[in-house]
Motif scaffolding. Structure first.
Motif, mmCIF file in Angstrom:
data_model
loop_
_atom_site.group_PDB
_atom_site.id
_atom_site.type_symbol
_atom_site.label_atom_id
_atom_site.label_comp_id
_atom_site.label_asym_id
_atom_site.label_seq_id
_atom_site.Cartn_x
_atom_site.Cartn_y
_atom_site.Cartn_z
ATOM 1 N N VAL A 187 0.854 -1.184 0.000
ATOM 2 C CA VAL A 187 0.000 0.000 0.000
ATOM 3 C C VAL A 187 0.893 1.237 0.000
ATOM 4 C CG1 VAL A 187 -1.803 1.268 1.246
ATOM 5 C CG2 VAL A 187 -1.870 -1.230 1.161
ATOM 6 N N CYS A 226 -7.130 -1.395 -1.398
ATOM 7 C CA CYS A 226 -6.791 -1.323 0.027
ATOM 8 C C CYS A 226 -8.048 -1.504 0.877
ATOM 9 C CB CYS A 226 -6.110 0.007 0.345
ATOM 10 S SG CYS A 226 -5.595 0.139 2.075
ATOM 11 N N ALA A 273 -9.012 -5.188 0.629
ATOM 12 C CA ALA A 273 -8.108 -6.141 1.276
ATOM 13 C C ALA A 273 -7.926 -5.891 2.770
ATOM 14 C CB ALA A 273 -6.740 -6.106 0.586
ATOM 15 N N LYS A 274 -7.897 -4.621 3.163
ATOM 16 C CA LYS A 274 -7.571 -4.303 4.556
ATOM 17 C C LYS A 274 -8.719 -3.682 5.329
ATOM 18 C CE LYS A 274 -2.662 -3.941 3.810
ATOM 19 N NZ LYS A 274 -1.574 -3.875 4.748
ATOM 20 N N TRP A 300 3.896 -12.779 6.213
ATOM 21 C CA TRP A 300 3.125 -13.639 5.314
ATOM 22 C C TRP A 300 3.575 -15.097 5.381
ATOM 23 C CZ3 TRP A 300 0.040 -12.626 0.591
ATOM 24 C CH2 TRP A 300 -0.563 -11.378 0.621
ATOM 25 N N ARG A 352 -2.450 -17.264 3.420
ATOM 26 C CA ARG A 352 -2.276 -16.423 2.223
ATOM 27 C C ARG A 352 -0.849 -16.519 1.680
ATOM 28 N NH1 ARG A 352 -2.512 -10.217 4.590
ATOM 29 N NH2 ARG A 352 -0.759 -10.484 5.974
ATOM 30 N N SER A 385 5.602 0.856 11.645
ATOM 31 C CA SER A 385 4.666 0.279 10.685
ATOM 32 C C SER A 385 3.556 1.283 10.425
ATOM 33 C CB SER A 385 4.076 -1.039 11.205
ATOM 34 O OG SER A 385 3.087 -0.784 12.186
ATOM 35 N N THR A 405 0.497 0.595 10.434
ATOM 36 C CA THR A 405 -0.555 0.313 11.417
ATOM 37 C C THR A 405 -0.294 1.105 12.698
ATOM 38 O OG1 THR A 405 -0.892 -1.881 10.490
ATOM 39 C CG2 THR A 405 -1.715 -1.518 12.728
ATOM 40 N N ARG A 438 -0.965 4.746 11.994
ATOM 41 C CA ARG A 438 -2.415 4.969 11.894
ATOM 42 C C ARG A 438 -3.034 5.054 13.302
ATOM 43 N NH1 ARG A 438 -5.806 4.446 7.871
ATOM 44 N NH2 ARG A 438 -4.289 3.556 6.474
#
Length: 151
Positions: free
Chosen positions: A14, A46, A49-50, A100, A105, A130, A132, A135
């Motif tokens: 992303v 995005c 998927a997220k 991953w 996945r 990160s 995340t 955010r």
């Protein structure tokens, strides 16, 4: 134009709230290929998927990633199927974070790409930074009273 003898790498992400972890992935990827394509996930992909929209719109994320010296080209990802992206770009290696590895996945990614001879290369996740975490921090700042933010 990519010379045929070169190893082409693909590093999808992303790349929202661009940080040193993103830079590390791109630098490590470039060390393992001759021509690096950064796949920047579209805003719509995005969300799909997220489950959230990026802070930085796709056009700006593409512009940022395009100007990273180790990136040779940028591709906007608009489909969830990485094999469909491979059909267009024909890369030799795909780079993912090691979060991953060993997941359903990640296992699917490895099976899918083994069928077309593409190597899946994992890089260590940058623990201290990160998107995340950024955010979450931004969310906490938004929750502060206006006076506390201005101080």
């Amino acid at each position: 134009m990519i010379p045929l003898s070169h190893v082409v790498g693909y590093a999808p992400g992303v790349y929202d709230l661009f940080h040193v972890g993103h830079l590390n992935v791109l630098k490590q990827a470039k060390e393992r290929c001759d021509f690096l394509i950064a796949g920047v996930v579209s805003d719509e992909m995005c969300v799909r998927a997220k489950g959230f929209e990026p802070f930085v719109p796709i056009a700006e994320r593409v512009e940022i990633v395009r100007h990273i010296s180790v990136v040779d080209d940028v591709h906007v990802e608009v489909v969830p199927d990485k094999l469909a992206t491979w059909e267009v770009l024909r890369f030799d290696r795909i780079f993912k974070g090691d979060d991953w590895r060993g997941t359903p996945r990640g296992d699917k990614l490895e099976r899918d790409f083994a069928s077309v001879g593409v190597e899946v290369v994992y890089f260590p996740y940058t623990v201290h930074t990160s998107s995340t975490q950024l955010r979450r921090a931004l969310g906490r700042v938004e929750d502060l009273p206006a006076m506390a933010v201005e101080a």
